[in-house]
Design a protein around this motif. Sequence first.
Motif, PDB file in Angstrom:
ATOM      1  N   LEU A 379       0.830  -1.211   0.000  1.00  0.00           N
ATOM      2  CA  LEU A 379       0.000   0.000   0.000  1.00  0.00           C
ATOM      3  C   LEU A 379       0.864   1.260   0.000  1.00  0.00           C
ATOM      4  CD1 LEU A 379      -2.673   1.464   0.073  1.00  0.00           C
ATOM      5  CD2 LEU A 379      -2.839   1.013   2.526  1.00  0.00           C
ATOM      6  N   TYR A 380       1.937   1.270   0.821  1.00  0.00           N
ATOM      7  CA  TYR A 380       2.780   2.468   0.827  1.00  0.00           C
ATOM      8  C   TYR A 380       3.429   2.670  -0.545  1.00  0.00           C
ATOM      9  CZ  TYR A 380       5.844   6.251   1.961  1.00  0.00           C
ATOM     10  OH  TYR A 380       6.440   7.478   1.937  1.00  0.00           O
ATOM     11  N   ALA A 381       3.851   1.553  -1.165  1.00  0.00           N
ATOM     12  CA  ALA A 381       4.455   1.658  -2.502  1.00  0.00           C
ATOM     13  C   ALA A 381       3.464   2.283  -3.486  1.00  0.00           C
ATOM     14  CB  ALA A 381       4.907   0.280  -2.979  1.00  0.00           C
ATOM     15  N   ALA A 382       2.198   1.883  -3.372  1.00  0.00           N
ATOM     16  CA  ALA A 382       1.176   2.425  -4.284  1.00  0.00           C
ATOM     17  C   ALA A 382       0.915   3.908  -4.001  1.00  0.00           C
ATOM     18  CB  ALA A 382      -0.116   1.621  -4.154  1.00  0.00           C
ATOM     19  N   ILE A 383       0.965   4.279  -2.721  1.00  0.00           N
ATOM     20  CA  ILE A 383       0.777   5.702  -2.368  1.00  0.00           C
ATOM     21  C   ILE A 383       1.930   6.517  -2.949  1.00  0.00           C
ATOM     22  CG2 ILE A 383       0.772   7.368  -0.447  1.00  0.00           C
ATOM     23  CD1 ILE A 383      -0.595   5.173   1.256  1.00  0.00           C
ATOM     24  N   GLU A 384       3.146   5.990  -2.777  1.00  0.00           N
ATOM     25  CA  GLU A 384       4.338   6.664  -3.283  1.00  0.00           C
ATOM     26  C   GLU A 384       4.236   6.858  -4.804  1.00  0.00           C
ATOM     27  OE1 GLU A 384       7.998   4.563  -2.353  1.00  0.00           O
ATOM     28  OE2 GLU A 384       8.727   6.399  -1.390  1.00  0.00           O
ATOM     29  N   LYS A 385       3.816   5.799  -5.494  1.00  0.00           N
ATOM     30  CA  LYS A 385       3.680   5.889  -6.947  1.00  0.00           C
ATOM     31  C   LYS A 385       2.611   6.929  -7.323  1.00  0.00           C
ATOM     32  CE  LYS A 385       3.255   3.389 -11.260  1.00  0.00           C
ATOM     33  NZ  LYS A 385       2.634   4.569 -11.839  1.00  0.00           N
ATOM     34  N   THR A 386       1.509   6.919  -6.597  1.00  0.00           N
ATOM     35  CA  THR A 386       0.429   7.876  -6.868  1.00  0.00           C
ATOM     36  C   THR A 386       0.944   9.309  -6.736  1.00  0.00           C
ATOM     37  OG1 THR A 386      -1.171   6.288  -6.011  1.00  0.00           O
ATOM     38  CG2 THR A 386      -1.890   8.583  -6.131  1.00  0.00           C
ATOM     39  N   ILE A 387       1.717   9.542  -5.687  1.00  0.00           N
ATOM     40  CA  ILE A 387       2.248  10.893  -5.455  1.00  0.00           C
ATOM     41  C   ILE A 387       3.235  11.273  -6.557  1.00  0.00           C
ATOM     42  CG2 ILE A 387       3.629  12.289  -3.850  1.00  0.00           C
ATOM     43  CD1 ILE A 387       2.264  10.684  -1.563  1.00  0.00           C
ATOM     44  N   HIS A 388       4.090  10.323  -6.946  1.00  0.00           N
ATOM     45  CA  HIS A 388       5.033  10.586  -8.040  1.00  0.00           C
ATOM     46  C   HIS A 388       4.284  10.880  -9.342  1.00  0.00           C
ATOM     47  CE1 HIS A 388       8.474   8.357  -5.797  1.00  0.00           C
ATOM     48  NE2 HIS A 388       8.394   9.633  -5.462  1.00  0.00           N
ATOM     49  N   ASP A 389       3.244  10.105  -9.618  1.00  0.00           N
ATOM     50  CA  ASP A 389       2.440  10.325 -10.838  1.00  0.00           C
ATOM     51  C   ASP A 389       1.870  11.743 -10.868  1.00  0.00           C
ATOM     52  OD1 ASP A 389       2.907   7.702 -11.454  1.00  0.00           O
ATOM     53  OD2 ASP A 389       0.876   6.993 -11.006  1.00  0.00           O
ATOM     54  N   LEU A 390       1.603  12.282  -9.672  1.00  0.00           N
ATOM     55  CA  LEU A 390       1.036  13.633  -9.595  1.00  0.00           C
ATOM     56  C   LEU A 390       2.136  14.696  -9.598  1.00  0.00           C
ATOM     57  CD1 LEU A 390      -1.693  12.707  -7.001  1.00  0.00           C
ATOM     58  CD2 LEU A 390      -2.176  13.714  -9.231  1.00  0.00           C
ATOM     59  N   GLY A 391       3.386  14.245  -9.825  1.00  0.00           N
ATOM     60  CA  GLY A 391       4.508  15.176  -9.942  1.00  0.00           C
ATOM     61  C   GLY A 391       5.034  15.674  -8.612  1.00  0.00           C
ATOM     62  N   LEU A 392       4.767  14.923  -7.539  1.00  0.00           N
ATOM     63  CA  LEU A 392       5.198  15.362  -6.209  1.00  0.00           C
ATOM     64  C   LEU A 392       6.013  14.286  -5.492  1.00  0.00           C
ATOM     65  CD1 LEU A 392       1.797  16.906  -5.225  1.00  0.00           C
ATOM     66  CD2 LEU A 392       3.925  18.200  -5.263  1.00  0.00           C
ATOM     67  N   LYS A 393       6.506  14.667  -4.322  1.00  0.00           N
ATOM     68  CA  LYS A 393       7.256  13.726  -3.481  1.00  0.00           C
ATOM     69  C   LYS A 393       6.465  13.498  -2.191  1.00  0.00           C
ATOM     70  CE  LYS A 393      12.153  14.867  -4.121  1.00  0.00           C
ATOM     71  NZ  LYS A 393      13.224  15.540  -3.374  1.00  0.00           N
ATOM     72  N   PRO A 394       6.526  12.271  -1.650  1.00  0.00           N
ATOM     73  CA  PRO A 394       5.817  12.050  -0.380  1.00  0.00           C
ATOM     74  C   PRO A 394       6.590  12.624   0.799  1.00  0.00           C
ATOM     75  CG  PRO A 394       6.881  10.011  -1.081  1.00  0.00           C
ATOM     76  CD  PRO A 394       7.167  11.035  -2.154  1.00  0.00           C
TER      77      PRO A 394
END
Length: 459
Positions: A379-394
């Motif tokens: 789940l954390y990996a998916a959150i991280e990817k989602t944030i990267h896709d949105l052009g941001l960093k977690p």
Amino acid sequence: MVFIVSFIFIFQEKIMLYCFGAIHMVVKEHISVEEVADLLKKIIRVRSVGRDETKVAEIIIEVLEREGIETYRLIESAKGRGNLIIDINGKRGEGYNLMIVGHSDVVPVEGKWSVDPWGGVERNGYIYGRGAIDDKGQVAAMVYLAILLHRLNNDFRGKVRLLIAADEEIQDPNHGVRFLVRNHPEIFKDIDGAIGELGGKVVFMGEERQLVIFGEKGALSLRIRIYGDKGHASNVYGVRNAVEGLARSLTRLPKEKFFISKPVKEMFSNLMGLKKIFLTNRLLNKISIALVGRKDLRTARMLHAITHITIAKTVLRAGQAENVYPEYAEAILDIRYFPENYEKQLLDFIRKHIPSNYKYELTTLRNTPSTYSSLLTRLYAAIEKTIHDLGLKPLPLIQTGTSDSAWIRKLGIPVYNFMYTEQPLEVERIHGTDERIRKEELINIVEGYYRLIMNLQRL
Ligand SMILES: [Zn+2]
């Protein structure tokens, strides 16, 4: 070679832009920000301060039924104290079972507002009202995530279960998530991971990041009662005065104790590498926080809170008549601690500061545990990817306040508080006056969750 590399880079960028735009369009085509805002306004109008969560649920149920969604359950812990559970089952079969948790109760209204806090007022692109951010804005977005998935024919693997809980703010052991964990364990049984309340964009050391809360401090509410000799105030010789005993205990008791918890250490390593020494060394910690505090008291307080067990003295009660010693004097302490600190240890620490010639009683009034989740989960990996896709960093952080996530982590389920917003939320308005959320953020929150679900399909 350089040419090929840069070509691939540009190419990847194009694909990413395409994906970004595609999902953005899917959400915007199927959900309008007006309908999410409309639901938010309606639920703000319910004064659900430790009551009437069922009324909020009924408004939501009406919206769900209009859409043809019937996979919901309303479970009340008492009359009016309803928890709403909505299931959206992917038609592609088994997959990741994700829970998203929000709450329908709010804190009372105090202070002077510029609008009616219970009016669900829209002004200059903002929705105002108690709960606009915490947590009815998120709840409205959660409901429209369910509606979005439904309108897209549930075309995904796994399950999304929304839990809109009662009584998050009060944390009464007999209501809300605590009631469900005890009396309806089946709700959590097949859940692989959960998203807790709030999150949003923040500016951290001059850089925009998306907040991901992966743990929180515990909160122990403790009553300390000191007994003395009851009697007339005309005598002082040889009298153990409960008021003095309590006053001495409280002055001897420090308001903080330096403590670096394992998840906090990991968090610092993750965010600042070797520079973490400035916060994890006792002396440097003191100096660094004082320096930060000169410019930015809020950040200094946050850094202090995550590197210390804190003991706040909040309530004081003693005496009735001016000329009589009371039988006892009492205070309430709000102690915030870490996963490594056990209740017994904390009580022993308090005991050490009570003068030995007094009788006393320590009573735990409430205790929300300190919990955290590993950052090495799917789940954390998916959150991280989602944030990267949105052009941001977690920005993975431990929070100093408590939330319902603690009770769910206690069941062994990883929980992260994550919610995508385009701009920082005005968190200082949470529990304060003129609480409000930008209307556009409502659709961004839906989009963030939808992207997360899509990313969970692939990983
Ligand atoms: Zn909340």
